[in-house]
Write a protein that holds these residues in place. Structure first.
Motif, PDB file in Angstrom:
ATOM      1  N   VAL A   1     -10.644   1.282   3.308  1.00 18.56           N
ATOM      2  CA  VAL A   1      -9.284   1.759   3.033  1.00 18.56           C
ATOM      3  C   VAL A   1      -8.692   2.415   4.278  1.00 18.56           C
ATOM      4  O   VAL A   1      -7.513   2.190   4.616  1.00 18.56           O
ATOM      5  CB  VAL A   1      -9.282   2.748   1.846  1.00 18.56           C
ATOM      6  CG1 VAL A   1      -7.908   3.393   1.692  1.00 18.56           C
ATOM      7  CG2 VAL A   1      -9.670   2.037   0.563  1.00 18.56           C
ATOM      8  N   LYS A   2      -9.481   3.198   4.970  1.00 14.40           N
ATOM      9  CA  LYS A   2      -9.008   3.836   6.204  1.00 14.40           C
ATOM     10  C   LYS A   2      -8.616   2.794   7.241  1.00 14.40           C
ATOM     11  O   LYS A   2      -7.550   2.900   7.882  1.00 14.40           O
ATOM     12  CB  LYS A   2     -10.106   4.740   6.766  1.00 14.40           C
ATOM     13  CG  LYS A   2      -9.727   5.427   8.071  1.00 14.40           C
ATOM     14  CD  LYS A   2     -10.875   6.275   8.611  1.00 14.40           C
ATOM     15  CE  LYS A   2     -10.510   6.895   9.950  1.00 14.40           C
ATOM     16  NZ  LYS A   2     -11.635   7.685  10.521  1.00 14.40           N
ATOM     17  N   ASN A   3      -9.448   1.769   7.409  1.00 18.72           N
ATOM     18  CA  ASN A   3      -9.147   0.707   8.376  1.00 18.72           C
ATOM     19  C   ASN A   3      -7.873  -0.041   8.004  1.00 18.72           C
ATOM     20  O   ASN A   3      -7.064  -0.399   8.873  1.00 18.72           O
ATOM     21  CB  ASN A   3     -10.314  -0.267   8.467  1.00 18.72           C
ATOM     22  CG  ASN A   3     -11.552   0.358   9.099  1.00 18.72           C
ATOM     23  OD1 ASN A   3     -11.463   1.392   9.745  1.00 18.72           O
ATOM     24  ND2 ASN A   3     -12.694  -0.270   8.896  1.00 18.72           N
ATOM     25  N   LEU A   4      -7.681  -0.290   6.713  1.00 20.89           N
ATOM     26  CA  LEU A   4      -6.489  -0.999   6.253  1.00 20.89           C
ATOM     27  C   LEU A   4      -5.230  -0.178   6.505  1.00 20.89           C
ATOM     28  O   LEU A   4      -4.191  -0.719   6.898  1.00 20.89           O
ATOM     29  CB  LEU A   4      -6.608  -1.338   4.765  1.00 20.89           C
ATOM     30  CG  LEU A   4      -7.549  -2.478   4.396  1.00 20.89           C
ATOM     31  CD1 LEU A   4      -7.706  -2.580   2.879  1.00 20.89           C
ATOM     32  CD2 LEU A   4      -7.042  -3.803   4.955  1.00 20.89           C
ATOM     33  N   ARG A   5      -5.301   1.119   6.272  1.00 18.66           N
ATOM     34  CA  ARG A   5      -4.142   1.980   6.517  1.00 18.66           C
ATOM     35  C   ARG A   5      -3.802   2.014   8.002  1.00 18.66           C
ATOM     36  O   ARG A   5      -2.616   1.971   8.366  1.00 18.66           O
ATOM     37  CB  ARG A   5      -4.421   3.390   5.989  1.00 18.66           C
ATOM     38  CG  ARG A   5      -4.350   3.483   4.460  1.00 18.66           C
ATOM     39  CD  ARG A   5      -4.681   4.884   3.988  1.00 18.66           C
ATOM     40  NE  ARG A   5      -3.773   5.864   4.543  1.00 18.66           N
ATOM     41  CZ  ARG A   5      -2.587   6.185   4.012  1.00 18.66           C
ATOM     42  NH1 ARG A   5      -2.163   5.563   2.930  1.00 18.66           N
ATOM     43  NH2 ARG A   5      -1.822   7.095   4.562  1.00 18.66           N
TER      44      ARG A   5
ATOM     45  N   ILE B   1      -1.292  -5.833  -3.721  1.00 14.57           N
ATOM     46  CA  ILE B   1      -2.632  -5.275  -3.875  1.00 14.57           C
ATOM     47  C   ILE B   1      -2.630  -3.817  -3.436  1.00 14.57           C
ATOM     48  O   ILE B   1      -2.163  -3.485  -2.339  1.00 14.57           O
ATOM     49  CB  ILE B   1      -3.672  -6.047  -3.031  1.00 14.57           C
ATOM     50  CG1 ILE B   1      -3.697  -7.531  -3.422  1.00 14.57           C
ATOM     51  CG2 ILE B   1      -5.059  -5.412  -3.189  1.00 14.57           C
ATOM     52  CD1 ILE B   1      -4.250  -7.825  -4.793  1.00 14.57           C
ATOM     53  N   LEU B   2      -3.128  -2.944  -4.296  1.00 18.12           N
ATOM     54  CA  LEU B   2      -3.306  -1.535  -3.973  1.00 18.12           C
ATOM     55  C   LEU B   2      -4.806  -1.253  -3.993  1.00 18.12           C
ATOM     56  O   LEU B   2      -5.498  -1.602  -4.956  1.00 18.12           O
ATOM     57  CB  LEU B   2      -2.589  -0.640  -4.990  1.00 18.12           C
ATOM     58  CG  LEU B   2      -1.112  -0.954  -5.263  1.00 18.12           C
ATOM     59  CD1 LEU B   2      -0.558  -0.015  -6.323  1.00 18.12           C
ATOM     60  CD2 LEU B   2      -0.296  -0.870  -3.986  1.00 18.12           C
ATOM     61  N   LEU B   3      -5.284  -0.618  -2.940  1.00 15.07           N
ATOM     62  CA  LEU B   3      -6.721  -0.416  -2.793  1.00 15.07           C
ATOM     63  C   LEU B   3      -6.999   1.033  -2.405  1.00 15.07           C
ATOM     64  O   LEU B   3      -6.417   1.535  -1.439  1.00 15.07           O
ATOM     65  CB  LEU B   3      -7.247  -1.363  -1.705  1.00 15.07           C
ATOM     66  CG  LEU B   3      -8.724  -1.744  -1.705  1.00 15.07           C
ATOM     67  CD1 LEU B   3      -9.067  -2.537  -2.963  1.00 15.07           C
ATOM     68  CD2 LEU B   3      -9.055  -2.576  -0.472  1.00 15.07           C
ATOM     69  N   ASP B   4      -7.837   1.692  -3.178  1.00 15.56           N
ATOM     70  CA  ASP B   4      -8.306   3.012  -2.771  1.00 15.56           C
ATOM     71  C   ASP B   4      -9.825   3.057  -2.945  1.00 15.56           C
ATOM     72  O   ASP B   4     -10.452   2.024  -3.175  1.00 15.56           O
ATOM     73  CB  ASP B   4      -7.599   4.131  -3.549  1.00 15.56           C
ATOM     74  CG  ASP B   4      -7.808   4.045  -5.050  1.00 15.56           C
ATOM     75  OD1 ASP B   4      -8.883   3.562  -5.480  1.00 15.56           O
ATOM     76  OD2 ASP B   4      -6.919   4.470  -5.808  1.00 15.56           O
TER      77      ASP B   4
ATOM     78  N   GLN C   1      -4.700   5.608  -0.102  1.00 13.28           N
ATOM     79  CA  GLN C   1      -4.534   4.266  -0.674  1.00 13.28           C
ATOM     80  C   GLN C   1      -3.963   3.304   0.359  1.00 13.28           C
ATOM     81  O   GLN C   1      -3.079   3.665   1.137  1.00 13.28           O
ATOM     82  CB  GLN C   1      -3.596   4.340  -1.884  1.00 13.28           C
ATOM     83  CG  GLN C   1      -3.441   3.045  -2.648  1.00 13.28           C
ATOM     84  CD  GLN C   1      -2.458   3.188  -3.786  1.00 13.28           C
ATOM     85  OE1 GLN C   1      -1.256   3.371  -3.569  1.00 13.28           O
ATOM     86  NE2 GLN C   1      -2.944   3.128  -5.013  1.00 13.28           N
ATOM     87  N   ALA C   2      -4.483   2.087   0.360  1.00  9.63           N
ATOM     88  CA  ALA C   2      -3.957   1.035   1.220  1.00  9.63           C
ATOM     89  C   ALA C   2      -3.115   0.091   0.366  1.00  9.63           C
ATOM     90  O   ALA C   2      -3.495  -0.235  -0.759  1.00  9.63           O
ATOM     91  CB  ALA C   2      -5.091   0.268   1.886  1.00  9.63           C
TER      92      ALA C   2
ATOM     93  N   VAL D   1      -6.084  -2.638  -7.480  1.00  9.67           N
ATOM     94  CA  VAL D   1      -5.014  -2.914  -8.449  1.00  9.67           C
ATOM     95  C   VAL D   1      -4.232  -4.124  -7.971  1.00  9.67           C
ATOM     96  O   VAL D   1      -3.795  -4.178  -6.814  1.00  9.67           O
ATOM     97  CB  VAL D   1      -4.058  -1.703  -8.589  1.00  9.67           C
ATOM     98  CG1 VAL D   1      -2.944  -2.022  -9.586  1.00  9.67           C
ATOM     99  CG2 VAL D   1      -4.827  -0.463  -9.014  1.00  9.67           C
ATOM    100  N   TYR D   2      -4.082  -5.107  -8.853  1.00  4.66           N
ATOM    101  CA  TYR D   2      -3.234  -6.267  -8.574  1.00  4.66           C
ATOM    102  C   TYR D   2      -1.895  -6.044  -9.253  1.00  4.66           C
ATOM    103  O   TYR D   2      -1.817  -5.881 -10.471  1.00  4.66           O
ATOM    104  CB  TYR D   2      -3.893  -7.548  -9.074  1.00  4.66           C
ATOM    105  CG  TYR D   2      -2.972  -8.744  -9.114  1.00  4.66           C
ATOM    106  CD1 TYR D   2      -2.164  -9.064  -8.022  1.00  4.66           C
ATOM    107  CD2 TYR D   2      -2.893  -9.556 -10.244  1.00  4.66           C
ATOM    108  CE1 TYR D   2      -1.306 -10.149  -8.062  1.00  4.66           C
ATOM    109  CE2 TYR D   2      -2.050 -10.653 -10.287  1.00  4.66           C
ATOM    110  CZ  TYR D   2      -1.255 -10.943  -9.194  1.00  4.66           C
ATOM    111  OH  TYR D   2      -0.406 -12.012  -9.233  1.00  4.66           O
ATOM    112  N   VAL D   3      -0.821  -6.014  -8.464  1.00  2.00           N
ATOM    113  CA  VAL D   3       0.524  -5.736  -8.977  1.00  2.00           C
ATOM    114  C   VAL D   3       1.285  -7.043  -9.142  1.00  2.00           C
ATOM    115  O   VAL D   3       1.448  -7.813  -8.191  1.00  2.00           O
ATOM    116  CB  VAL D   3       1.301  -4.798  -8.033  1.00  2.00           C
ATOM    117  CG1 VAL D   3       2.672  -4.480  -8.614  1.00  2.00           C
ATOM    118  CG2 VAL D   3       0.513  -3.521  -7.780  1.00  2.00           C
TER     119      VAL D   3
END
Length: 236
Positions: free
Chosen positions: A223-227, A67-70, A2-3, A75-77
């Motif tokens: 997601v990998k790039n964001l992490r 923002i959580l992204l997988d 998850q990013a 997901v907007y928190v």
């Protein structure tokens, strides 16, 4: 995997409070050691220091990650809850525009077009729906004004009814229905169902819109790039 993306609205909260607190302490010490009355300039500086502390405090109340992204969903928190959109339910993203052909206004937000609004609404909490109705009203009204320059606006654009029936026949009431009506009106005006305002994002609206469209096509790679980007930023 998850990013996690941090909102611009949350950043520099500690800095604001520290600078404001130090400034306020220095002013108070300086004034207390002097026999003359406090000046207008000192009052202004004290007010500025208090405002800086208040801004820092308000920023600190926002979620650290917005923002959580997988590979499955975004997901907007929000401090009053969260909403989520599965990748299968995301149609497209872009910058919403409102107005006539030769006079378009770009809204300061990312627009999200859904495949099924029912899936989104069924998971949305009334508390968050009500808060978003208030917080995003000024953005929505910008779109309304661009379409209603002659002053003749449909009343349902200005006051959301508390009943809504989706295209699938699902009926909603209360705050969820009001939010659904806002979504319907927003789509009529801009072509998008939802808004992500610029201040809840970690980058400008154009880059974030491109990011989500890329995520739709290649979720695991994005997601990998964001992490990797997040790790690099933390090491700097």
């Amino acid at each position: 995997m998850q990013a996690k993306l941090r909102a611009q609205a949350n950043r520099h909260s500690i800095e604001f409070m520290i600078v404001g607190g130090i400034s306020l302490a220095v002013i108070m010490i300086f004034v207390s050691l002097r026999s003359s009355a406090i000046s207008i300039l000192e009052i202004a500086l004290t007010s500025s220091a208090i405002v800086a502390i208040l801004i820092g405090f308000l920023k600190s109340q926002q979620p650290y990650y917005s923002i959580l992204l997988d590979a499955q969903q975004i997901v907007y928190v929000h401090k009053f809850g969260q909403w989520q959109i599965g990748i299968h339910n995301l149609h497209s993203c872009g910058i919403p525009q409102a107005g006539e052909t030769f006079e378009l206004l770009e809204l300061n937000a990312v627009g999200i077009k859904l495949i099924s609004i029912d899936e989104f609404l069924e998971a949305l909490s009334p508390r968050l729906a009500g808060k978003l109705l208030i917080e995003q009203r000024h953005i929505f009204l910008q779109a309304v004004k661009m379409h209603c320059k002659n002053g003749n606006c449909p009343s349902e654009w200005l006051i959301e009814p508390d009943e809504f029936k989706s295209d699938s026949g699902q009926t909603y009431t209360g705050l969820i229905a009001m939010f659904a009506n806002r979504m319907h009106n927003l789509k009529t005006l801009t072509g998008y169902d939802l808004l992500l305002p610029a201040n809840v994002l970690d980058r400008d609206i154009w880059r974030f819109s491109t990011l989500l469209n890329r995520w739709k096509l290649s979720p695991e790679q994005v997601v990998k790039n964001l992490r990797e980007e997040q790790v690099t930023n933390e090491q700097m």
